[in-house]
Design a protein around this motif. Sequence first.
Motif: not given
Length: 308
Positions: A57-67
């Motif tokens: 989830l940490i990885g997904l939230w990080f890339f979601l924030s970049l997007g």
Amino acid sequence: MGLLRRKHDDNTPAKTGKTRRVRKLGARIFEARQLRGLVRDPDLQAVDMERQTRRTLIGLWFFLSLGLVFTTAGVQKFLAGDATRTDPLWWAAWTVEPMFAGLLIVILNFEAVILSYGLDPDHEWWYRLKKVLLASTLAMNVIPQITPLLRGRWQEFNLGSAAVHAIIPVIVYGIAEVIPVIQAKRREIMLLIYETADQADDTAEPEPGSEPARSATEPAPAPTSAPVPEPAPAPVPEPVPGPVMPAIRRAPRLPAPILQKVKDARSQALANGREFTAADIQRVAKLSADIAEQVAAEFTTHNGHAFN
């Protein structure tokens, strides 16, 4: 002295075979035996599941924030147009995309909660709102990129920029959809782990001949006086007891996912022309040998209908 030296020579690693490599492998085997019981512990399985899910989830939230940073810039450019920083519209345009993304994330988080209980948000506006949010973000990112084509200025059109502005909103929407699913599956797996452990604890029985332990505060039974012997009555012929059938312990009720795996294993065993045994159950479900034998006997006796 020579006898002691000869005895010392016989105890060398080359003679006994206990070389450094043997001792090292033996230590690893002992460690593996200790870990085998810990790995099967339901609490350890739940903790490991929680840790792996948190990393994902940490990885997904990080890339979601970049997007979202990228799509926010595209939406701001679409709404602000030629406005300058002195215009309030230029600043207000930065809040539109975070608002859309925030609404989508809140909706999907609640969807994760109800999905973990096996319910589906069966309402038309639930799906319409998610599609409207995605379509709005996608349109506001793509329209500025294809505007030169609509005006006939082909030299200003950038195919790569248009493709990126079209793909990233879809990826952001997909990540937002996947995060609630991961949270729901984590809850389902943890509940299944503890449910299986609770059933194993409930089916555990004391050993034959053992008495329940008496607490320290419970008084010991008072000694009884010896009974006075009475004259023996006339012998009466005792009825011959009938055959006693051994008590069959009912197998514990299995969760639906494990029950389906057991049924599939039984069908495969019968298709191969062999008897359905406890070993077939243990290959598809983490059950003890005692419980697996009970389940196999229940399937053999009732053809699996007792679990339904």
